[in-house]
Design a protein around this motif. Structure first.
Motif, mmCIF file in Angstrom:
data_model
loop_
_atom_site.group_PDB
_atom_site.id
_atom_site.type_symbol
_atom_site.label_atom_id
_atom_site.label_comp_id
_atom_site.label_asym_id
_atom_site.label_seq_id
_atom_site.Cartn_x
_atom_site.Cartn_y
_atom_site.Cartn_z
ATOM 1 N N LEU A 1 -27.543 -5.631 21.505
ATOM 2 C CA LEU A 1 -26.834 -4.407 20.668
ATOM 3 C C LEU A 1 -25.815 -3.000 20.473
ATOM 4 O O LEU A 1 -25.060 -3.018 20.253
ATOM 5 N N LEU A 2 -26.822 -2.774 22.261
ATOM 6 C CA LEU A 2 -25.601 -1.749 22.729
ATOM 7 C C LEU A 2 -24.644 -2.380 23.351
ATOM 8 O O LEU A 2 -23.372 -1.690 23.418
ATOM 9 N N ARG A 3 -23.688 -3.037 23.842
ATOM 10 C CA ARG A 3 -23.280 -3.567 23.918
ATOM 11 C C ARG A 3 -22.140 -3.621 23.386
ATOM 12 O O ARG A 3 -20.697 -3.543 22.675
ATOM 13 N N ILE A 4 -22.303 -4.450 22.035
ATOM 14 C CA ILE A 4 -21.438 -4.580 20.548
ATOM 15 C C ILE A 4 -21.350 -3.127 20.029
ATOM 16 O O ILE A 4 -20.558 -3.077 19.635
ATOM 17 N N SER A 5 -22.223 -1.303 20.259
ATOM 18 C CA SER A 5 -21.589 -0.781 19.622
ATOM 19 C C SER A 5 -21.010 0.177 20.418
ATOM 20 O O SER A 5 -20.802 1.214 19.966
ATOM 21 N N THR A 6 -20.626 -0.035 21.611
ATOM 22 C CA THR A 6 -20.195 0.531 22.448
ATOM 23 C C THR A 6 -18.817 0.318 22.621
ATOM 24 O O THR A 6 -18.576 -1.242 22.840
ATOM 25 N N PRO A 7 -17.288 1.237 22.559
ATOM 26 C CA PRO A 7 -16.237 0.735 22.375
ATOM 27 C C PRO A 7 -16.490 0.077 23.722
ATOM 28 O O PRO A 7 -16.583 0.633 24.842
ATOM 29 N N TRP A 8 -14.930 -0.729 24.157
ATOM 30 C CA TRP A 8 -14.592 -1.328 24.886
ATOM 31 C C TRP A 8 -14.171 -0.386 26.098
ATOM 32 O O TRP A 8 -13.087 0.823 25.795
ATOM 33 N N ALA A 9 -14.432 -0.760 27.052
ATOM 34 C CA ALA A 9 -13.673 0.368 28.221
ATOM 35 C C ALA A 9 -14.143 1.760 27.655
ATOM 36 O O ALA A 9 -13.456 2.973 28.696
ATOM 37 N N ASP A 10 -15.346 1.961 27.639
ATOM 38 C CA ASP A 10 -15.698 2.854 26.832
ATOM 39 C C ASP A 10 -17.201 4.079 28.815
ATOM 40 O O ASP A 10 -16.954 5.030 28.047
ATOM 41 N N ASP A 11 -17.648 2.994 28.669
ATOM 42 C CA ASP A 11 -18.033 3.395 30.351
ATOM 43 C C ASP A 11 -17.091 3.721 31.216
ATOM 44 O O ASP A 11 -17.300 2.165 31.384
ATOM 45 N N ARG A 12 -17.125 4.500 31.523
ATOM 46 C CA ARG A 12 -16.225 5.080 32.891
ATOM 47 C C ARG A 12 -17.180 4.299 33.797
ATOM 48 O O ARG A 12 -15.784 4.557 34.865
ATOM 49 N N LEU A 13 -18.003 3.737 34.187
ATOM 50 C CA LEU A 13 -18.044 2.952 35.695
ATOM 51 C C LEU A 13 -18.328 1.305 35.258
ATOM 52 O O LEU A 13 -18.020 0.918 36.986
ATOM 53 N N ASN A 14 -17.952 0.979 33.787
ATOM 54 C CA ASN A 14 -17.725 -0.227 34.122
ATOM 55 C C ASN A 14 -17.001 -0.484 32.806
ATOM 56 O O ASN A 14 -17.296 -0.252 31.618
ATOM 57 N N THR A 15 -15.694 -0.462 32.969
ATOM 58 C CA THR A 15 -14.805 -0.575 31.954
ATOM 59 C C THR A 15 -14.506 -1.611 31.897
ATOM 60 O O THR A 15 -13.549 -2.239 30.701
ATOM 61 N N GLY A 16 -15.223 -2.990 31.799
ATOM 62 C CA GLY A 16 -15.760 -4.276 31.476
ATOM 63 C C GLY A 16 -15.945 -4.457 30.031
ATOM 64 O O GLY A 16 -16.591 -5.440 29.350
ATOM 65 N N TYR A 17 -17.098 -3.130 29.701
ATOM 66 C CA TYR A 17 -18.394 -3.445 29.185
ATOM 67 C C TYR A 17 -18.074 -2.747 27.251
ATOM 68 O O TYR A 17 -16.907 -2.228 27.383
ATOM 69 N N GLY A 18 -18.329 -3.376 26.981
ATOM 70 C CA GLY A 18 -18.069 -2.851 24.845
ATOM 71 C C GLY A 18 -17.452 -3.795 24.279
ATOM 72 O O GLY A 18 -17.595 -5.491 24.986
ATOM 73 N N LEU A 19 -17.147 -3.780 22.888
ATOM 74 C CA LEU A 19 -16.719 -3.944 22.859
ATOM 75 C C LEU A 19 -15.665 -3.691 21.969
ATOM 76 O O LEU A 19 -14.898 -2.700 21.569
ATOM 77 N N ASP A 20 -14.236 -4.503 21.900
ATOM 78 C CA ASP A 20 -12.504 -4.366 21.575
ATOM 79 C C ASP A 20 -12.281 -4.592 20.140
ATOM 80 O O ASP A 20 -12.226 -5.539 19.178
ATOM 81 N N ALA A 21 -12.636 -3.851 18.979
ATOM 82 C CA ALA A 21 -12.449 -3.865 18.188
ATOM 83 C C ALA A 21 -11.286 -3.246 17.812
ATOM 84 O O ALA A 21 -10.536 -3.147 16.020
ATOM 85 N N THR A 22 -10.445 -2.585 18.658
ATOM 86 C CA THR A 22 -9.307 -1.530 18.026
ATOM 87 C C THR A 22 -8.361 -2.637 17.685
ATOM 88 O O THR A 22 -7.368 -2.446 16.057
ATOM 89 N N GLU A 23 -7.848 -4.004 18.095
ATOM 90 C CA GLU A 23 -7.107 -4.254 17.688
ATOM 91 C C GLU A 23 -6.773 -5.071 16.103
ATOM 92 O O GLU A 23 -6.039 -5.423 15.291
ATOM 93 N N ALA A 24 -7.748 -5.522 15.753
ATOM 94 C CA ALA A 24 -8.422 -5.838 15.133
ATOM 95 C C ALA A 24 -8.152 -5.210 12.978
ATOM 96 O O ALA A 24 -8.152 -5.498 12.559
ATOM 97 N N PHE A 25 -8.891 -3.772 13.694
ATOM 98 C CA PHE A 25 -8.634 -2.908 12.422
ATOM 99 C C PHE A 25 -6.891 -1.854 12.860
ATOM 100 O O PHE A 25 -6.749 -1.311 11.917
ATOM 101 N N THR A 26 -5.869 -1.979 14.001
ATOM 102 C CA THR A 26 -5.411 -0.987 13.653
ATOM 103 C C THR A 26 -3.475 -2.257 13.872
ATOM 104 O O THR A 26 -2.463 -1.499 13.780
ATOM 105 N N ALA A 27 -3.854 -3.300 13.910
ATOM 106 C CA ALA A 27 -2.582 -3.958 14.835
ATOM 107 C C ALA A 27 -2.095 -4.525 12.846
ATOM 108 O O ALA A 27 -1.092 -5.178 12.697
ATOM 109 N N GLY A 28 -2.738 -4.770 11.815
ATOM 110 C CA GLY A 28 -2.208 -4.500 10.751
ATOM 111 C C GLY A 28 -1.804 -5.826 10.784
ATOM 112 O O GLY A 28 -1.334 -7.191 10.000
ATOM 113 N N LEU A 29 -3.605 -6.686 10.996
ATOM 114 C CA LEU A 29 -3.418 -8.010 10.537
ATOM 115 C C LEU A 29 -4.279 -9.023 9.051
ATOM 116 O O LEU A 29 -4.629 -8.071 8.529
#
Length: 138
Positions: free
Chosen positions: A48-76
């Protein structure tokens, strides 16, 4: 876990690990001590922490989190938004070394979801918030 601890709980804790309990984004204290979580509850909290953390929001582990930005900003279109989210959820959950496979990601308007949870059909009305459901098989 020592002494007369239930062997099944010990195996579960070894398999899924131990961590600090987090509630509402905060560590939990009991009588001034940090509360731990172990076993399945630890795995659930970690996912649950993985999916509630924005992608690359953890400065020590930039490959951690969920990348949902494109889904909501790309006009798809809606179907592509769902696919982008589905793929990112799979990547995010599979990033946990304890996860062997992510079999499926369903949305509440998918036919497979409605077949699995027929009691939800028609329950949602236009404008209602969507409900999230995480079903983890271990």
């Amino acid at each position: 876990m020592t002494g007369g601890a239930d062997p099944a709980l010990v195996r579960e804790a070894l398999a899924y690990g131990r961590g600090l309990l987090i509630q509402d984004g905060d560590l939990v204290l009991d009588a001034g001590r940090l509360v731990e979580v172990a076993g399945r509850a630890n795995l659930e909290q970690a996912l649950l922490l993985r999916i509630s953390t924005p992608w690359a929001d953890d400065r020590l582990n930039t490959g951690y989190g969920l990348d949902a930005t494109e889904a909501f900003t790309a006009g798809l279109p809606r179907s592509l938004v769902k696919e982008v989210l589905r793929l990112n959820l799979i990547r995010t959950l599979a990033g946990d070394p304890r996860v062997v496979a992510v079999d499926q990601v369903l949305f509440d308007d998918d036919p497979a979801y409605l077949a699995a949870y027929p009691q939800t059909a028609g329950a949602r009305q236009a404008g209602d918030r969507r409900v999230s459901l995480a079903e983890i098989t271990i």
